[in-house]
Design an enzyme around this catalytic site. Structure first.
Site, mmCIF file in Angstrom:
data_model
loop_
_atom_site.group_PDB
_atom_site.id
_atom_site.type_symbol
_atom_site.label_atom_id
_atom_site.label_comp_id
_atom_site.label_asym_id
_atom_site.label_seq_id
_atom_site.Cartn_x
_atom_site.Cartn_y
_atom_site.Cartn_z
ATOM 1 N N TYR A 129 -1.165 13.043 -0.005
ATOM 2 C CA TYR A 129 -0.012 12.502 -0.716
ATOM 3 C C TYR A 129 1.234 13.329 -0.428
ATOM 4 C CZ TYR A 129 -3.435 10.015 -3.662
ATOM 5 O OH TYR A 129 -4.437 9.204 -4.135
ATOM 6 N N ARG A 176 8.502 3.342 0.771
ATOM 7 C CA ARG A 176 7.407 4.221 1.160
ATOM 8 C C ARG A 176 6.181 3.368 1.416
ATOM 9 N NH1 ARG A 176 3.649 5.541 -3.094
ATOM 10 N NH2 ARG A 176 2.997 7.396 -1.976
ATOM 11 N N TYR A 214 -10.982 8.094 -5.590
ATOM 12 C CA TYR A 214 -9.925 7.387 -6.321
ATOM 13 C C TYR A 214 -9.620 6.049 -5.662
ATOM 14 C CZ TYR A 214 -5.349 6.095 -8.078
ATOM 15 O OH TYR A 214 -4.303 5.382 -8.612
ATOM 16 N N LYS A 215 -9.592 6.036 -4.327
ATOM 17 C CA LYS A 215 -9.262 4.798 -3.615
ATOM 18 C C LYS A 215 -10.447 3.830 -3.579
ATOM 19 C CE LYS A 215 -5.718 6.999 -0.742
ATOM 20 N NZ LYS A 215 -4.523 6.165 -0.918
HETATM 21 C C1 HEM Z 1 -0.363 5.048 -7.755
HETATM 22 C C2 HEM Z 1 3.173 2.520 -9.871
HETATM 23 C C3 HEM Z 1 6.510 5.008 -7.417
HETATM 24 C C4 HEM Z 1 3.039 7.824 -5.685
HETATM 25 C C5 HEM Z 1 0.313 4.193 -8.581
HETATM 26 C C6 HEM Z 1 -0.298 3.301 -9.532
HETATM 27 C C7 HEM Z 1 0.692 2.595 -10.112
HETATM 28 C C8 HEM Z 1 1.938 3.030 -9.550
HETATM 29 C C9 HEM Z 1 0.563 1.518 -11.193
HETATM 30 C C10 HEM Z 1 -1.802 3.154 -9.836
HETATM 31 C C11 HEM Z 1 -2.219 4.196 -10.856
HETATM 32 C C12 HEM Z 1 -3.620 3.932 -11.387
HETATM 33 O O1 HEM Z 1 -4.599 4.363 -10.764
HETATM 34 O O2 HEM Z 1 -3.737 3.277 -12.440
HETATM 35 C C13 HEM Z 1 4.374 2.961 -9.357
HETATM 36 C C14 HEM Z 1 5.674 2.403 -9.692
HETATM 37 C C15 HEM Z 1 6.608 3.116 -9.008
HETATM 38 C C16 HEM Z 1 5.905 4.120 -8.242
HETATM 39 C C17 HEM Z 1 5.916 1.229 -10.631
HETATM 40 C C18 HEM Z 1 8.106 2.945 -8.983
HETATM 41 C C19 HEM Z 1 8.837 3.081 -9.983
HETATM 42 C C20 HEM Z 1 5.853 5.990 -6.741
HETATM 43 C C21 HEM Z 1 6.501 6.945 -5.887
HETATM 44 C C22 HEM Z 1 5.550 7.739 -5.412
HETATM 45 C C23 HEM Z 1 4.272 7.290 -5.952
HETATM 46 C C24 HEM Z 1 7.995 7.021 -5.578
HETATM 47 C C25 HEM Z 1 5.826 8.865 -4.457
HETATM 48 C C26 HEM Z 1 5.447 9.776 -4.032
HETATM 49 C C27 HEM Z 1 1.828 7.279 -6.042
HETATM 50 C C28 HEM Z 1 0.554 7.733 -5.528
HETATM 51 C C29 HEM Z 1 -0.426 6.912 -6.088
HETATM 52 C C30 HEM Z 1 0.266 5.997 -6.977
HETATM 53 C C31 HEM Z 1 0.329 8.863 -4.537
HETATM 54 C C32 HEM Z 1 -1.913 6.922 -5.782
HETATM 55 C C33 HEM Z 1 -2.148 5.837 -4.749
HETATM 56 C C34 HEM Z 1 -3.462 5.829 -3.982
HETATM 57 O O3 HEM Z 1 -4.024 6.871 -3.650
HETATM 58 O O4 HEM Z 1 -3.884 4.719 -3.607
HETATM 59 N N1 HEM Z 1 1.685 4.015 -8.621
HETATM 60 N N2 HEM Z 1 4.548 3.987 -8.485
HETATM 61 N N3 HEM Z 1 4.500 6.229 -6.756
HETATM 62 N N4 HEM Z 1 1.628 6.237 -6.899
HETATM 63 FE FE1 HEM Z 1 3.090 5.150 -7.729
#
Ligand code: HEM
Length: 343
Positions: free
Chosen positions: A37, A223, A316-317
Site C-alpha cells: 500500500y 489512484r 484481506y483481499k
Molecule cells: C479500502 C473507501 C480513498 C486506501 C477501502 C474500503 C472502502 C474505501 C469502503 C474497504 C474497507 C473495508 O474492508 O471495509 C474509500 C473512499 C475513499 C477512499 C470512499 C475516498 C474518499 C482512499 C485513498 C487511499 C485509500 C485516497 C489512499 C491511499 C485504501 C486501501 C484499502 C482501502 C489501501 C484496502 C484495499 C485493498 O487492499 O483491497 N477504501 N477509500 N482509500 N482504501 Fe479507501
C-alpha cells in the site's frame, strides 16, 4: 469513436468476456515486481489516448451490460443506493459532472441540451431521452445521484466534508470488493477504512485524507487499487457473500486461468462546485489470468507480485485460499527475466 457493446452477464452463467482491445487497454496496476500500500495518487485525465486514463468517466464495451447488472442488484436490494437528505445538492453536482463529461468525451453517444434549468439528456446506448428541470428532483424518475449513476459504470461514493474529515453520506455501490454501503453510511474516513491491514501503521490514511480535503475543482486525481475475484462478478458484497463466497472453492489447477480474475479499481477524486462534497467514483475492471498473461510482461510481473505479497494482504483481499494455485499457474509465464519499471 465507435464502441461495440457486449451482451454479457456478471452472475449465474457469467458470459462476460474481454475483447482483444479491452485486454490491451486494461489498467494493469503494477509498475514494479512487488506491491505494498502507498499514497499512490496522481492527476487524472492525462492520457495516453484510448486508455481509461484519457477520459473523465470511461465508457467501454461492458457499459450496457454493467448497467443491466446494476439494475438487477438494485431491484433485489434497494439499500445499495442511499443518500442522506443533506446530500441531494451533491447528487445534482454529480449529475452535471457526469453528463457534461460524457458529452465532451463521447459526443456520438450522449447529448445534453440546456436552456436555463430546462435540460434534455440523451443516452443513445441505453435508449434514454429525458427532459427535466435541473435542481428539481420531482422531474426525474429517481433522485439525481441514483438517476445518473444508473447510467455510469462503476460505483460512486459522495463524501461530505466537515469537521476536518470526510463522511460517507451517499453512494451507489453495487460492484464493491466486499464492503457494504449500508454498513458504512454515515462513517468517516478512518472508520470505514478500519478493516484495512498495515495501512494505518504506515500513516497512509492520515496523509491520504489531508490530500483529499484539499482537492480543488477542476484538479481531479486518481489512484488504482486491486484485488482478486473468482468469476467475473461485479456484485461481491457482504450482503451476498453466501452467493459468491462458496465459488472460491470451485477453482482447480485446470480452470484457474479462466476463473480467477484480477479486479482493478480506477478510483478518482472530484471536488463538486455547489455542495463542496467530494465525489469518489470507483470503476471496476475485470480480466482473468489467462487473458492478462497474453501480455508477456504482465504475466511475468503478476506472478512475482502474488508470490511475494505479504500474507495479511492476501487474507484481506480474500484470495489466500487459492493463492498457491494462482502462483503455480502464473509461474509458467515467468522466465525469470528482468522487468523494467513502469507498466
Ligand atoms: C479500502 C473507501 C480513498 C486506501 C477501502 C474500503 C472502502 C474505501 C469502503 C474497504 C474497507 C473495508 O474492508 O471495509 C474509500 C473512499 C475513499 C477512499 C470512499 C475516498 C474518499 C482512499 C485513498 C487511499 C485509500 C485516497 C489512499 C491511499 C485504501 C486501501 C484499502 C482501502 C489501501 C484496502 C484495499 C485493498 O487492499 O483491497 N477504501 N477509500 N482509500 N482504501 Fe479507501
Amino acid at each position: 469513436m465507435t464502441i461495440r457493446f457486449n451482451d454479457e452477464t456478471f452472475r449465474d452463467d457469467y458470459t462476460f468476456y474481454n475483447s482483444p482491445e479491452a485486454i490491451q487497454r486494461f489498467p494493469f496496476p503494477f509498475d514494479r515486481d512487488d506491491y505494498m500500500y502507498s499514497v499512490n495518487i496522481e492527476p487524472h485525465k492525462t492520457g495516453p489516448k484510448g486508455t481509461p486514463f484519457d477520459v473523465a468517466f470511461d465508457v467501454d464495451e461492458h457499459y450496457v451490460s454493467e448497467m443491466r447488472d446494476r439494475a438487477i442488484t438494485l431491484e433485489q436490494d434497494p439499500k445499495r443506493c442511499q443518500s442522506l437528505p443533506h446530500m441531494e445538492l451533491a447528487g445534482w453536482d454529480l449529475l452535471e459532472l457526469i453528463m457534461t463529461s460524457k458529452v465532451a468525451d463521447y459526443p456520438d453517444l450522449f447529448e445534453l441540451h440546456r436552456d436555463g434549468n430546462s435540460w434534455r439528456w440523451i443516452n443513445k446506448p441505453m435508449g434514454i431521452d429525458d427532459s427535466f428541470t435541473f435542481l428539481d428532483a420531482s422531474t426525474l424518475p429517481y433522485g439525481p445521484m441514483e438517476y445518473i449513476t444508473r447510467q455510469a459504470q462503476g460505483d460512486f461514493a459522495l463524501l461530505d466534508q466537515r469537521d476536518d474529515n470526510l463522511w460517507m453520506d451517499a453512494g451507489m455501490i453495487t460492484s464493491q470488493a466486499d464492503w457494504s454501503l449500508d454498513f458504512d453510511i454515515g462513517m468517516n474516513f478512518f472508520e470505514w477504512h478500519a478493516p484495512v491491514p498495515k495501512a494505518h501503521e504506515m500513516k497512509i490514511f492520515q496523509r491520504a485524507l489531508k490530500f483529499l480535503m484539499n482537492v480543488q475543482q477542476g484538479a481531479q486525481s486518481r489512484r488504482l487499487n486491486w484485488t482478486m475475484t473468482v468469476n467475473p462478478r461485479l456484485d461481491t458484497s457482504p450482503e451476498n457473500y453466501h452467493l459468491w463466497g462458496p465459488e472460491k472453492r470451485t477453482v482447480t489447477p485446470e480452470n484457474v486461468g479462466q476463473k480467477q480474475y484480477l479486479r482493478v479499481e480506477l478510483q478518482t477524486f472530484w471536488r463538486l462546485p455547489r455542495s463542496n462534497a467530494l465525489a469518489f467514483p470507483i470503476r471496476c475492471y475485470l480480466a482473468n489470468l489467462q487473458d492478462l498473461s497474453s501480455v508477456p510482461k504482465w504475466g511475468r510481473r503478476l506472478h512475482r507480485v502474488i508470490r511475494d505479497l505479504p500474507d495479511e494482504l492476501a487474507d484481506y483481499k480474500g484470495f489466500a485460499v487459492n493463492r498457491a494455485m494462482i502462483i503455480d499457474y502464473l509461474a509458467q509465464f515467468d522466465d525469470g527475466g528482468e522487468t523494467s519499471p513502469g507498466i
